[in-house]
Design a protein around this motif. Structure first.
Motif, mmCIF file in Angstrom:
data_model
loop_
_atom_site.group_PDB
_atom_site.id
_atom_site.type_symbol
_atom_site.label_atom_id
_atom_site.label_comp_id
_atom_site.label_asym_id
_atom_site.label_seq_id
_atom_site.Cartn_x
_atom_site.Cartn_y
_atom_site.Cartn_z
ATOM 1 N N GLU A 30 -1.385 -9.276 -11.002
ATOM 2 C CA GLU A 30 -0.604 -8.115 -10.587
ATOM 3 C C GLU A 30 -0.307 -7.183 -11.755
ATOM 4 O O GLU A 30 -0.367 -7.583 -12.918
ATOM 5 C CB GLU A 30 0.710 -8.566 -9.936
ATOM 6 C CG GLU A 30 0.512 -9.331 -8.637
ATOM 7 C CD GLU A 30 1.820 -9.796 -8.031
ATOM 8 O OE1 GLU A 30 1.859 -10.005 -6.810
ATOM 9 O OE2 GLU A 30 2.814 -9.956 -8.790
ATOM 10 N N ASP A 92 -2.020 -5.567 0.212
ATOM 11 C CA ASP A 92 -2.659 -6.879 0.349
ATOM 12 C C ASP A 92 -3.328 -6.968 1.716
ATOM 13 O O ASP A 92 -3.028 -6.193 2.631
ATOM 14 C CB ASP A 92 -1.630 -8.014 0.213
ATOM 15 C CG ASP A 92 -2.255 -9.336 -0.244
ATOM 16 O OD1 ASP A 92 -3.492 -9.391 -0.391
ATOM 17 O OD2 ASP A 92 -1.499 -10.299 -0.463
ATOM 18 N N SER A 93 -4.269 -7.911 1.843
ATOM 19 C CA SER A 93 -4.859 -8.274 3.133
ATOM 20 C C SER A 93 -5.297 -9.726 3.013
ATOM 21 O O SER A 93 -5.238 -10.314 1.928
ATOM 22 C CB SER A 93 -6.040 -7.363 3.483
ATOM 23 O OG SER A 93 -7.160 -7.650 2.657
ATOM 24 N N CYS A 94 -5.748 -10.308 4.112
ATOM 25 C CA CYS A 94 -6.045 -11.745 4.071
ATOM 26 C C CYS A 94 -7.238 -12.049 3.170
ATOM 27 O O CYS A 94 -7.320 -13.128 2.580
ATOM 28 C CB CYS A 94 -6.271 -12.284 5.484
ATOM 29 S SG CYS A 94 -7.917 -11.968 6.182
ATOM 30 N N CYS A 100 -12.237 -7.916 6.224
ATOM 31 C CA CYS A 100 -11.945 -7.968 4.790
ATOM 32 C C CYS A 100 -13.204 -8.289 3.990
ATOM 33 O O CYS A 100 -13.428 -7.708 2.918
ATOM 34 C CB CYS A 100 -10.850 -8.992 4.505
ATOM 35 S SG CYS A 100 -9.193 -8.459 4.991
ATOM 36 N N GLN A 105 -10.395 -3.615 4.524
ATOM 37 C CA GLN A 105 -9.083 -4.261 4.535
ATOM 38 C C GLN A 105 -8.135 -3.610 5.544
ATOM 39 O O GLN A 105 -7.228 -4.267 6.066
ATOM 40 C CB GLN A 105 -8.448 -4.188 3.143
ATOM 41 C CG GLN A 105 -9.291 -4.769 2.027
ATOM 42 C CD GLN A 105 -10.194 -3.736 1.388
ATOM 43 O OE1 GLN A 105 -10.403 -2.644 1.904
ATOM 44 N NE2 GLN A 105 -10.748 -4.086 0.225
ATOM 45 N N TRP A 114 -2.879 -6.263 7.770
ATOM 46 C CA TRP A 114 -2.690 -6.061 6.336
ATOM 47 C C TRP A 114 -1.218 -5.907 5.984
ATOM 48 O O TRP A 114 -0.370 -5.657 6.838
ATOM 49 C CB TRP A 114 -3.491 -4.860 5.830
ATOM 50 C CG TRP A 114 -3.506 -3.637 6.714
ATOM 51 C CD1 TRP A 114 -4.365 -3.399 7.747
ATOM 52 C CD2 TRP A 114 -2.659 -2.488 6.627
ATOM 53 N NE1 TRP A 114 -4.097 -2.168 8.316
ATOM 54 C CE2 TRP A 114 -3.076 -1.595 7.645
ATOM 55 C CE3 TRP A 114 -1.612 -2.120 5.794
ATOM 56 C CZ2 TRP A 114 -2.451 -0.357 7.855
ATOM 57 C CZ3 TRP A 114 -0.991 -0.888 6.000
ATOM 58 C CH2 TRP A 114 -1.412 -0.025 7.024
ATOM 59 N N TYR A 134 1.726 -13.795 4.440
ATOM 60 C CA TYR A 134 2.110 -13.156 3.180
ATOM 61 C C TYR A 134 3.422 -13.688 2.609
ATOM 62 O O TYR A 134 3.733 -13.451 1.452
ATOM 63 C CB TYR A 134 2.218 -11.639 3.377
ATOM 64 C CG TYR A 134 0.916 -11.012 3.814
ATOM 65 C CD1 TYR A 134 -0.196 -11.037 2.991
ATOM 66 C CD2 TYR A 134 0.796 -10.427 5.065
ATOM 67 C CE1 TYR A 134 -1.405 -10.481 3.394
ATOM 68 C CE2 TYR A 134 -0.411 -9.867 5.479
ATOM 69 C CZ TYR A 134 -1.488 -9.894 4.636
ATOM 70 O OH TYR A 134 -2.686 -9.351 5.044
ATOM 71 N N LYS A 150 -0.858 -6.170 -6.524
ATOM 72 C CA LYS A 150 -2.087 -6.861 -6.894
ATOM 73 C C LYS A 150 -3.111 -5.851 -7.415
ATOM 74 O O LYS A 150 -3.280 -4.775 -6.833
ATOM 75 C CB LYS A 150 -2.660 -7.592 -5.690
ATOM 76 C CG LYS A 150 -1.886 -8.826 -5.262
ATOM 77 C CD LYS A 150 -2.468 -9.436 -3.998
ATOM 78 C CE LYS A 150 -3.859 -9.992 -4.244
ATOM 79 N NZ LYS A 150 -4.380 -10.727 -3.060
ATOM 80 N N ASP A 152 -6.237 -5.586 -7.183
ATOM 81 C CA ASP A 152 -7.300 -5.204 -6.261
ATOM 82 C C ASP A 152 -6.898 -4.045 -5.358
ATOM 83 O O ASP A 152 -7.765 -3.392 -4.756
ATOM 84 C CB ASP A 152 -7.704 -6.391 -5.380
ATOM 85 C CG ASP A 152 -8.398 -7.491 -6.168
ATOM 86 O OD1 ASP A 152 -8.725 -7.259 -7.348
ATOM 87 O OD2 ASP A 152 -8.616 -8.571 -5.602
ATOM 88 N N PHE A 153 -5.615 -3.801 -5.229
ATOM 89 C CA PHE A 153 -5.123 -2.741 -4.347
ATOM 90 C C PHE A 153 -4.565 -1.557 -5.141
ATOM 91 O O PHE A 153 -3.870 -0.709 -4.582
ATOM 92 C CB PHE A 153 -4.071 -3.304 -3.383
ATOM 93 C CG PHE A 153 -4.682 -4.148 -2.295
ATOM 94 C CD1 PHE A 153 -4.930 -3.622 -1.044
ATOM 95 C CD2 PHE A 153 -5.043 -5.466 -2.545
ATOM 96 C CE1 PHE A 153 -5.511 -4.388 -0.044
ATOM 97 C CE2 PHE A 153 -5.628 -6.251 -1.551
ATOM 98 C CZ PHE A 153 -5.867 -5.709 -0.304
#
Length: 364
Positions: A30, A92-94, A100, A105, A114, A134, A150, A152-153
């Motif tokens: 993060e 976030d997502s799964c 995904c 996402q 999400w 979550y 995170k 990635d997002f």
């Protein structure tokens, strides 16, 4: 834990006010972000007022966030301290479902869907069979001085974009870019954009940059000249003669109106096999006359924000083509008045909050 100051609504009928809360410090993957600017989306108003009947209070809105990275977790590789970054609608997502895995996402098929930047999972545990993947029931957004997200997002803001201009692209930009891309809008296509607000004017700019011939439809006469300043044609929605002349002429149409409205006058403007996509409204709309749809094999469709890759694409596209939303900067202290103006249609394009104004609240 990190002490954070933001603006929140505690009930559907309450004004946004100063609100202090805590966030967990950045974990391994993060980043911590000092929020510099945050766009004001019509969705923020719908959510604060619980107009979609899913709001979790207290509600700290804000999903058009631009800021500077102040700390990274030990496993972060995509971002570094000092980077100018953005955070859009999702954090976030799964990561496991078919959507995904395909990089979509925003269409996450997990029980919770999400995780939204604010207001928690799109599908709360109470509606997802009691499962909460979550582990949080609420999230607090960008009307605050600090976000933890995170990596990635988190998106990279290109050097060619002013940070305050980049903010609305994270929602209004990608929400219109995604369907333009999905339905393969090409140079020379004739594209119609319904509505000239924050989404509509951005859709017109993007489609024009793609080489399309753009016509913007508005219900407000004094927006006609403003549309023409964008370099697009403009038509008043109530002008039946103008609509009749445009019958069966559009390759693609995009409705950006953020509330219930009638699509039927526009369906008949589509060519055979063309699509009208709705992105502005999430509530039930007036019934569509299927005779107008079936006789020309037209389609009426929907699209929801955009995925992470598309969000980075549209940021880069805007920087490359030197386009961006028209914005008006405001202080966080003026947010309640700003909401009234957005609801009243008095705002032409997009408000962006200068979050430096929040420091006045933090000093108290």
């Amino acid at each position: 834990m990190l002490k954070v100051t933001g603006y929140a609504a505690k009930h559907s009928f309450s004004r946004l006010k100063k609100y202090e809360f805590e966030r967990a410090a950045a974990k391994a993957h993060e980043v911590e972000i000092e929020v510099l600017f945050c766009g004001v989306c019509h969705s923020d108003i719908h959510q604060v007022k619980n107009e979609w009947s899913n709001t979790v209070y207290p509600c700290v809105p804000g999903h058009e966030v631009v800021g500077r990275v102040t700390k990274v977790g030990p496993a972060v590789t995509r971002h570094a301290v000092g980077d100018m970054v953005g955070v859009g609608c999702m954090i976030d997502s799964c990561g496991k479902c078919a959507s995904c895995r395909d990089g979509d996402q925003n269409y996450c098929e997990s029980p919770n869907s999400w995780l939204a930047t604010y207001n928690g999972p799109m599908q709360p545990a109470s509606k997802a069979g009691g499962e909460n993947i979550y582990g949080v029931d609420n999230t607090f957004g960008g009307y605050s001085n600090l976000l933890v997200v995170k990596e990635d997002f988190v998106l990279k803001i290109p050097a060619g974009l002013k940070p305050e201009v980049a903010a609305p692209i994270l929602c209004a930009g990608v929400t219109t870019y995604s369907p333009l891309k999905h339905w393969n809008v090409q140079a020379g296509d004739k594209v119609g954009v319904i509505g000239m607000g924050g989404l509509g004017h951005m859709a017109a700019k993007l489609a024009k940059a793609m080489g399309a011939e753009v016509t913007l439809f508005t219900s407000t006469r004094d927006k006609i000249e403003e549309a023409r300043k964008l370099g697009v044609d403009a038509v008043l929605e109530s002008d039946k003669d103008a609509l009749e002349k445009l019958a069966s002429s559009f390759d693609f149409m995009l409705s950006t109106v953020p509330e219930k409205h009638d699509l039927n006058p526009f369906v008949q403007l589509l060519k055979r096999d063309a699509t009208l996509c709705v992105v502005g409204a999430l509530e039930p709309l007036a019934p569509v006359n299927n005779m107008q749809v079936a006789f020309m094999r037209r389609s009426v469709a929907g699209s929801l924000i955009g995925n992470i890759a598309e969000t980075q694409e549209v940021l880069d596209f805007c920087a490359q083509h030197d386009i961006g939303p028209e914005i008006e900067m405001i202080r966080i202290q003026d947010i309640n008045d700003a909401y009234k103006k957005v609801e009243g249609g008095d705002v032409r394009f997009r408000y962006v909050i200068d979050m430096a104004s929040l420091k006045e609240e933090m000093a108290e």
